[in-house]
Write an enzyme that holds these catalytic residues in place. Structure first.
Site, PDB file in Angstrom:
ATOM      1  N   TRP A 136      86.612  69.982 126.157  1.00  0.00           N
ATOM      2  CA  TRP A 136      87.005  70.272 127.528  1.00  0.00           C
ATOM      3  C   TRP A 136      88.389  69.751 127.893  1.00  0.00           C
ATOM      4  O   TRP A 136      88.946  70.130 128.914  1.00  0.00           O
ATOM      5  CB  TRP A 136      85.997  69.642 128.505  1.00  0.00           C
ATOM      6  N   SER A 163      80.361  72.492 127.590  1.00  0.00           N
ATOM      7  CA  SER A 163      79.479  73.004 128.632  1.00  0.00           C
ATOM      8  C   SER A 163      79.996  72.768 130.040  1.00  0.00           C
ATOM      9  O   SER A 163      79.475  73.358 130.989  1.00  0.00           O
ATOM     10  CB  SER A 163      78.085  72.384 128.481  1.00  0.00           C
ATOM     11  N   GLY A 212      86.848  67.667 118.639  1.00  0.00           N
ATOM     12  CA  GLY A 212      85.908  66.911 119.453  1.00  0.00           C
ATOM     13  C   GLY A 212      85.661  65.527 118.905  1.00  0.00           C
ATOM     14  O   GLY A 212      86.493  64.953 118.195  1.00  0.00           O
ATOM     15  N   GLU A 234      89.339  68.434 113.877  1.00  0.00           N
ATOM     16  CA  GLU A 234      90.299  67.559 114.565  1.00  0.00           C
ATOM     17  C   GLU A 234      89.482  66.677 115.485  1.00  0.00           C
ATOM     18  O   GLU A 234      88.939  67.140 116.477  1.00  0.00           O
ATOM     19  CB  GLU A 234      91.330  68.379 115.338  1.00  0.00           C
ATOM     20  N   LEU A 235      89.373  65.406 115.113  1.00  0.00           N
ATOM     21  CA  LEU A 235      88.463  64.503 115.802  1.00  0.00           C
ATOM     22  C   LEU A 235      89.253  63.499 116.647  1.00  0.00           C
ATOM     23  O   LEU A 235      90.267  63.847 117.224  1.00  0.00           O
ATOM     24  CB  LEU A 235      87.550  63.830 114.780  1.00  0.00           C
ATOM     25  N   CYS A 268      93.412  63.276 122.484  1.00  0.00           N
ATOM     26  CA  CYS A 268      93.286  62.657 121.169  1.00  0.00           C
ATOM     27  C   CYS A 268      94.623  62.135 120.666  1.00  0.00           C
ATOM     28  O   CYS A 268      94.676  61.115 119.976  1.00  0.00           O
ATOM     29  CB  CYS A 268      92.718  63.668 120.173  1.00  0.00           C
ATOM     30  N   GLU A 365      88.098  54.510 120.244  1.00  0.00           N
ATOM     31  CA  GLU A 365      89.053  55.310 121.003  1.00  0.00           C
ATOM     32  C   GLU A 365      88.832  55.134 122.499  1.00  0.00           C
ATOM     33  O   GLU A 365      87.701  55.201 122.982  1.00  0.00           O
ATOM     34  CB  GLU A 365      88.903  56.787 120.645  1.00  0.00           C
TER      35      GLU A 365
END
Length: 461
Positions: A136, A163, A212, A234-235, A268, A365
């Site tokens: 999101w 969502s 995510g 891609e975290l 991120c 993080e």
């Protein structure tokens, strides 16, 4: 989690949606497979025409889709409009460069002869329907940086968006439809996360990309691995922002504020750990804290707002707990650090000093406007602290010393090193990370080739 638009500025639920049932999901999978059979045969010129049209429509829709994004996830509306403009720019870039990026490659003539061939080449062919599981925080950009190269390569897309941004998700399907892409070339699946595994196991889905959290990445990679399907992940990131004595301290501190709080700190690739040489630490810290205090926090739909609410109540709770843990373990609050009263999921821009390795905030993080500040004695310690994280997405270094530049490029464990500026993504440059920040690359030629069948074509003598 319900599929709904909940305004993070006041907690009000604005729209709710029913998740698609099995019959509708099956219809869309059939459509994706059927569309791919013909769409993969289309010419680059035709795909480029459609992509340019989609970019033009996005430019026309910029104000409206900007408000939708802000209402769904809370980013300041000026940043939302900028995100839409960036997406249109990137769509045009891929429209103009895809044919060149995917052109046939001819091996050296001597190698062709040595292989016993009369001629040989390498050709890039599309894989098929690609499932995208998207977050999101940049609800347009995260999708477009997958969709533009995938569609230009001849693949078709299936989007499972977060969502809490359903209106943005539905807008994206409508955008490509209005642009003239064939029905089924890009479809949004309004589904919960629990439905992803079964869809990914379907033989018609050939690959997946996810941006995510690390747990989400593990889940998707596990299913894809079991099915032997290609994935790009891609975290998270906990990017270092290193400041050395030769840096322009005023500029480094000013840009540091933006680098930390862009997108309300929910990025991120936002700088999160500020690692400053002791010779310039006090000067940098003074300017950085003052700049952080001066930020305008408020209604994200107001033009003057620089920091809005976090996207969810749970996100604010998680951030608050990281700060509390750090303070209990000896961290110093240099500004912020107290949840404000009133509606909405706001958290003040915060700077913490005296960080130690035992604190959770050192390892985890921080997804919100909270910065951690470290004092280091020299370059060796700066590299050590920068790499002391499970993540390796990007990094920022401020120095005018070329020897230091070479050392940081050599030793920092990250997918990018940005000198004397903040991390930013551009369609011409590959984007991705190492360690627990994921694998594979988005954007550039590397990104468009991730979901291609790299085919050797060999002709006997």
């Amino acid at each position: 989690m319900p599929i709904a638009t909940v305004n993070p500025a006041n907690g009000e639920t604005l729209k709710t949606y029913e998740a698609m049932g099995d019959e509708e999901i099956e219809r869309r999978l059939r459509l994706a497979e059927a569309t791919f059979r013909t769409y993969r045969m289309s010419a680059f010129a035709e795909r480029a025409r459609l992509m340019h049209r989609a970019a033009d429509l996005l430019d026309e829709d910029q104000r409206d889709i900007g408000r939708i994004m802000t209402t769904e996830m809370g980013k300041p509306v000026k940043q939302a409009r900028a995100e839409a403009a960036k997406c249109a720019k990137s769509m045009r870039w891929y429209a103009d460069h895809a044919q060149e990026l995917l052109a046939d490659e001819e091996p050296a003539a001597s190698d062709v002869k040595d292989s016993g061939a009369s001629r040989a080449l390498v050709r890039y062919r599309p894989l098929g329907p690609v499932l995208a599981v998207m977050p999101w925080n940049f609800p347009l950009w995260q999708v477009i940086r997958f969709a533009a190269p995938a569609l230009m390569a001849g693949n078709v897309g299936l989007l499972k968006h977060a969502s809490n941004v359903p209106q943005t998700a539905l807008y994206l399907e409508d955008l490509f439809h209005r642009a003239g892409f064939p029905e089924g070339a890009f479809q949004t699946l309004l589904i919960g996360s629990g439905a992803v595994a079964e869809i990914l196991r379907d033989e018609r889905v050939r690959a997946a990309t996810l941006t995510g959290s690390e747990p989400a990445g593990r889940a998707v990679a596990s299913v894809a691995g079991d099915m032997v399907k290609k994935t790009v992940l891609e975290l998270g990131g906990s990017d270092p922002y290193v400041v050395m004595p030769s840096a322009d301290i005023d500029r480094a501190a000013r840009i540091a504020v933006t680098a930390r709080v862009q997108n309300n700190g929910q990025s991120c690739i936002a700088a999160k750990r500020f690692i400053v040489h002791t010779d310039v630490f006090d000067a940098f810290a003074e300017r950085f804290v003052a700049g952080t205090k001066a930020l305008t926090v408020g209604d994200p739909l107001a033009e003057e707002t620089e920091v809005g609410p976090l996207a969810s109540e749970q996100g604010r709770d998680d951030l608050e707990e990281l700060v509390s843990d750090a303070v209990r373990s000896g961290a110093t609050v240099l500004c912020g650090g107290e949840r404000p009263d009133g509606p909405g999921w706001y958290y003040p821009p915060t700077v913490l000093g005296d960080i130690t390795r035992k604190m959770r905030i050192h390892r985890e993080e921080t997804f919100g406007p909270v910065a951690t500040l470290y004092r280091v004695a020299d370059l060796d310690e700066a590299v050590l602290v920068a790499n002391d994280t499970p993540f390796g997405l990007s990094s920022n270094v401020w120095t005018r010393d070329e020897a230091e530049v070479d050392r940081f490029v050599r030793d920092l464990e990250a997918g990018g090193v940005f000198f004397n500026g903040m991390t930013a993504s551009h369609p011409a440059f590959p984007f991705g990370g190492v360690k627990r920040s994921g694998y594979g690359r988005e954007l550039s030629g590397h990104g468009i080739r991730e979901f291609c069948n790299i085919t050797t074509v060999w002709h006997g003598a």
